[in-house]
Design a protein around this motif. Structure first.
Motif, PDB file in Angstrom:
ATOM      1  N   SER A  58       0.590  -1.305  -0.148  1.00 49.29           N
ATOM      2  CA  SER A  58      -0.075   0.131   0.210  1.00 49.29           C
ATOM      3  C   SER A  58       1.193   1.236   0.252  1.00 49.29           C
ATOM      4  CB  SER A  58      -1.280  -0.202   1.179  1.00 49.29           C
ATOM      5  OG  SER A  58      -0.092   0.034   2.477  1.00 49.29           O
ATOM      6  N   ALA A  59       0.084   2.506  -0.597  1.00 53.15           N
ATOM      7  CA  ALA A  59       1.115   3.463  -0.974  1.00 53.15           C
ATOM      8  C   ALA A  59      -0.379   4.662  -0.182  1.00 53.15           C
ATOM      9  CB  ALA A  59       1.683   3.780  -1.453  1.00 53.15           C
ATOM     10  N   VAL A  60       0.138   5.260   0.108  1.00 46.73           N
ATOM     11  CA  VAL A  60      -0.493   6.980   0.207  1.00 46.73           C
ATOM     12  C   VAL A  60      -0.118   8.586   0.492  1.00 46.73           C
ATOM     13  CG1 VAL A  60      -2.189   6.114   2.081  1.00 46.73           C
ATOM     14  CG2 VAL A  60      -0.178   6.847   2.960  1.00 46.73           C
ATOM     15  N   GLU A  61      -0.394   9.006   0.002  1.00 44.03           N
ATOM     16  CA  GLU A  61      -0.499  10.404   0.079  1.00 44.03           C
ATOM     17  C   GLU A  61      -0.768  11.354   0.230  1.00 44.03           C
ATOM     18  OE1 GLU A  61       2.434  13.457  -3.729  1.00 44.03           O
ATOM     19  OE2 GLU A  61       1.722  10.934  -4.131  1.00 44.03           O
ATOM     20  N   SER A  67       7.233  12.795  -0.102  1.00 40.93           N
ATOM     21  CA  SER A  67       6.434  12.073  -0.832  1.00 40.93           C
ATOM     22  C   SER A  67       5.508  10.767  -0.156  1.00 40.93           C
ATOM     23  CB  SER A  67       8.180  11.267  -0.921  1.00 40.93           C
ATOM     24  OG  SER A  67       8.722  11.717  -1.350  1.00 40.93           O
ATOM     25  N   PRO A  68       5.033   9.855  -1.265  1.00 43.73           N
ATOM     26  CA  PRO A  68       4.427   9.111  -0.769  1.00 43.73           C
ATOM     27  C   PRO A  68       5.005   8.141   0.711  1.00 43.73           C
ATOM     28  CG  PRO A  68       4.878   8.818  -3.377  1.00 43.73           C
ATOM     29  CD  PRO A  68       5.964   9.442  -2.472  1.00 43.73           C
ATOM     30  N   GLU A  69       4.028   7.781   1.468  1.00 42.00           N
ATOM     31  CA  GLU A  69       4.307   6.648   2.610  1.00 42.00           C
ATOM     32  C   GLU A  69       4.081   5.621   1.704  1.00 42.00           C
ATOM     33  OE1 GLU A  69       5.885   6.327   6.261  1.00 42.00           O
ATOM     34  OE2 GLU A  69       6.099   8.142   5.434  1.00 42.00           O
ATOM     35  N   GLY A 254      -6.995  -7.985  -4.795  1.00 43.16           N
ATOM     36  CA  GLY A 254      -8.001  -7.085  -4.987  1.00 43.16           C
ATOM     37  C   GLY A 254      -7.424  -5.912  -4.694  1.00 43.16           C
ATOM     38  N   ASN A 255      -7.669  -5.134  -5.472  1.00 43.04           N
ATOM     39  CA  ASN A 255      -7.076  -3.607  -5.675  1.00 43.04           C
ATOM     40  C   ASN A 255      -7.654  -2.538  -5.622  1.00 43.04           C
ATOM     41  OD1 ASN A 255      -4.171  -5.344  -6.963  1.00 43.04           O
ATOM     42  ND2 ASN A 255      -5.564  -5.942  -7.827  1.00 43.04           N
ATOM     43  N   LEU A 256      -6.781  -1.543  -5.190  1.00 42.08           N
ATOM     44  CA  LEU A 256      -7.649  -0.334  -5.079  1.00 42.08           C
ATOM     45  C   LEU A 256      -6.706   1.831  -4.802  1.00 42.08           C
ATOM     46  CD1 LEU A 256     -11.160   1.468  -4.726  1.00 42.08           C
ATOM     47  CD2 LEU A 256      -9.874   1.363  -2.146  1.00 42.08           C
ATOM     48  N   LEU A 257      -8.004   2.234  -5.987  1.00 43.48           N
ATOM     49  CA  LEU A 257      -7.087   3.161  -5.854  1.00 43.48           C
ATOM     50  C   LEU A 257      -7.657   4.295  -5.733  1.00 43.48           C
ATOM     51  CD1 LEU A 257      -5.003   4.119  -9.766  1.00 43.48           C
ATOM     52  CD2 LEU A 257      -4.150   5.076  -6.953  1.00 43.48           C
ATOM     53  N   TRP A 258      -7.819   5.030  -4.425  1.00 39.52           N
ATOM     54  CA  TRP A 258      -8.476   5.810  -3.804  1.00 39.52           C
ATOM     55  C   TRP A 258      -8.099   7.158  -3.731  1.00 39.52           C
ATOM     56  CZ3 TRP A 258      -6.719   8.011   0.402  1.00 39.52           C
ATOM     57  CH2 TRP A 258      -6.219   6.964   1.571  1.00 39.52           C
ATOM     58  N   ALA A 259      -9.525   8.324  -3.685  1.00 36.32           N
ATOM     59  CA  ALA A 259      -9.265   9.926  -3.308  1.00 36.32           C
ATOM     60  C   ALA A 259     -10.140  10.504  -2.689  1.00 36.32           C
ATOM     61  CB  ALA A 259      -9.184  10.187  -5.550  1.00 36.32           C
ATOM     62  N   THR A 267      -7.842  24.848   3.694  1.00 33.91           N
ATOM     63  CA  THR A 267      -7.514  24.188   2.534  1.00 33.91           C
ATOM     64  C   THR A 267      -7.694  22.681   3.027  1.00 33.91           C
ATOM     65  OG1 THR A 267      -5.593  25.643   2.726  1.00 33.91           O
ATOM     66  CG2 THR A 267      -5.502  24.174   1.039  1.00 33.91           C
ATOM     67  N   THR A 268      -8.775  22.634   1.623  1.00 27.97           N
ATOM     68  CA  THR A 268      -9.046  21.371   1.103  1.00 27.97           C
ATOM     69  C   THR A 268      -8.200  20.366  -0.007  1.00 27.97           C
ATOM     70  OG1 THR A 268     -11.608  21.663   1.350  1.00 27.97           O
ATOM     71  CG2 THR A 268     -10.749  19.679   0.354  1.00 27.97           C
ATOM     72  N   ARG A 269      -7.568  19.447   0.742  1.00 24.24           N
ATOM     73  CA  ARG A 269      -6.970  18.981  -0.037  1.00 24.24           C
ATOM     74  C   ARG A 269      -6.801  17.071  -0.016  1.00 24.24           C
ATOM     75  NH1 ARG A 269      -1.011  20.008   3.531  1.00 24.24           N
ATOM     76  NH2 ARG A 269      -0.135  19.408   1.970  1.00 24.24           N
ATOM     77  N   LEU A 270      -6.104  16.764  -1.463  1.00 20.27           N
ATOM     78  CA  LEU A 270      -6.254  15.818  -2.004  1.00 20.27           C
ATOM     79  C   LEU A 270      -5.087  14.519  -1.260  1.00 20.27           C
ATOM     80  CD1 LEU A 270      -8.126  14.725  -3.742  1.00 20.27           C
ATOM     81  CD2 LEU A 270      -6.179  14.200  -5.153  1.00 20.27           C
ATOM     82  N   LEU A 271      -6.045  13.580  -0.764  1.00 19.92           N
ATOM     83  CA  LEU A 271      -5.743  12.479  -0.178  1.00 19.92           C
ATOM     84  C   LEU A 271      -5.988  11.325  -0.744  1.00 19.92           C
ATOM     85  CD1 LEU A 271      -3.547  11.208   2.773  1.00 19.92           C
ATOM     86  CD2 LEU A 271      -5.985  10.791   3.494  1.00 19.92           C
ATOM     87  N   LEU A 272      -4.369  10.689  -1.826  1.00 18.50           N
ATOM     88  CA  LEU A 272      -4.960   9.569  -2.230  1.00 18.50           C
ATOM     89  C   LEU A 272      -3.906   7.983  -1.920  1.00 18.50           C
ATOM     90  CD1 LEU A 272      -2.597  11.211  -5.499  1.00 18.50           C
ATOM     91  CD2 LEU A 272      -5.173  11.114  -4.974  1.00 18.50           C
TER      92      LEU A 272
END
Length: 313
Positions: A58-61, A67-69, A254-259, A267-272
């Motif tokens: 997994s990875a999140v950003e 950088s992504p974690e 199972g795989n998922l890309l989420w936003a 501020t509203t920011r995007l977490l991926l």
């Protein structure tokens, strides 16, 4: 592959390994078996209170926070229908659309009709000779994950799926996805592989496109001649979640890309996030359920962590 390219890739791998080693030594809260991403890290995303998936990778950003974690072995694995995110990226790059624009009409060919319900694939009931707009076919590809819609778009753009795959590979190279290999437009091929960190590079780019962003945020749409279609991403029921794409198969799991949109300060920011290879080699439904639940926990924990950081708790 040229000698120069091979040496360059070897240098990148070696450099990345040294960076990961340094982070592993200095990190305080890295879990057992973790493999954090290199580069400037976001301390908000790293913590023992975050329930990282124990399976797969997994990875999140948080965009704008380093950088992504990452967690898990970031080796290329089959990604199934996450492939369609790259297909959409190439189509919209070659044929840009405005949010209010349907785009050119595309005629359904015999091959797309023949592929309906063949071989247990995820397909949509396209009818021979009928035309659909470019946007509508993107919806049919991304929302219910229609493999035949993906391959039809590839043939429309490039004449053949094989020619289109070359564009997918070039796009991956341009985005620095050097651990990704694309072999088809739909993701049915287990030879299409990637990593969680690479998939975040793609998600970061595709979410800049307002048409793509509108489509993947749609819980459902009604298509004339087909009826209502529902998004395979059930996490869209969570407030703030605005995408992105599911993918599942027996070899891929199972795989998922989420936003997810989150508030940080004013501020509203995007977490991926990307969660891959959950319950691989079981069943597609079991793998997808695991990916959705793992991602649901990640989103909950990360939002709590961001909220705590914002309020200073």
């Amino acid at each position: 592959m040229s000698l120069a390219l091979a040496l360059a890739r070897r240098h990148r791998v070696a450099g990345g390994a040294l960076a990961l080693l340094a982070l592993a030594v200095t990190a305080v809260t890295v879990e057992r078996g973790a493999a954090p991403a290199s580069g400037g890290r976001s301390p908000v995303l790293d913590g023992s209170t975050i329930r990282w998936p124990q399976d797969g990778q997994s990875a999140v950003e948080l965009l704008g926070s380093g950088s992504p974690e990452a967690r898990g072995d970031q080796r290329p694995v089959a990604i199934a229908s996450l492939t369609k995110v790259m297909t959409a990226h190439v189509i919209l790059k070659e044929h840009p659309l405005r949010p209010d624009e349907p785009g050119p009409q595309i005629e359904v060919d015999r091959q797309a009709v023949h592929e309906v319900a063949v071989g247990g694939e995820s397909t949509v009931p396209l009818q021979s000779g009928r035309t659909y707009s470019q946007r509508r076919l993107l919806e049919l590809m991304l929302i219910p994950s229609g493999n035949n819609a993906a391959r039809l778009l590839a043939r429309w753009d490039s004449g053949s799926q094989e020619a289109f795959v070359k564009k997918m590979r070039r796009a991956a190279d341009e985005l620095g996805m050097d651990r990704s290999t694309y072999t088809g437009a739909s993701g049915i091929e287990p030879t299409t592989t990637s990593t969680a960190v690479d998939q975040l590079k793609l998600a970061r780019q595709t979410m800049k496109d307002p048409v793509f962003r509108e489509i993947v945020a749609s819980r459902s749409v009604t298509v004339p001649g087909i009826g209502p279609i529902t998004n395979t991403n059930s996490l869209l029921e969570i407030p703030g979640v605005v995408g992105l794409k599911t993918g599942s198969s027996t070899p891929a799991g199972g795989n998922l890309l989420w936003a997810c949109e989150v508030r940080t300060g004013d501020t509203t920011r995007l977490l991926l996030g990307a969660v891959l290879h959950q319950r691989a080699n079981t069943t597609p439904s079991e793998g997808l359920h695991a990916a959705l639940e793992s991602s649901r926990r990640l989103i909950t924990d990360l939002r709590d962590r961001l909220s705590s950081a914002r309020t200073g708790r």
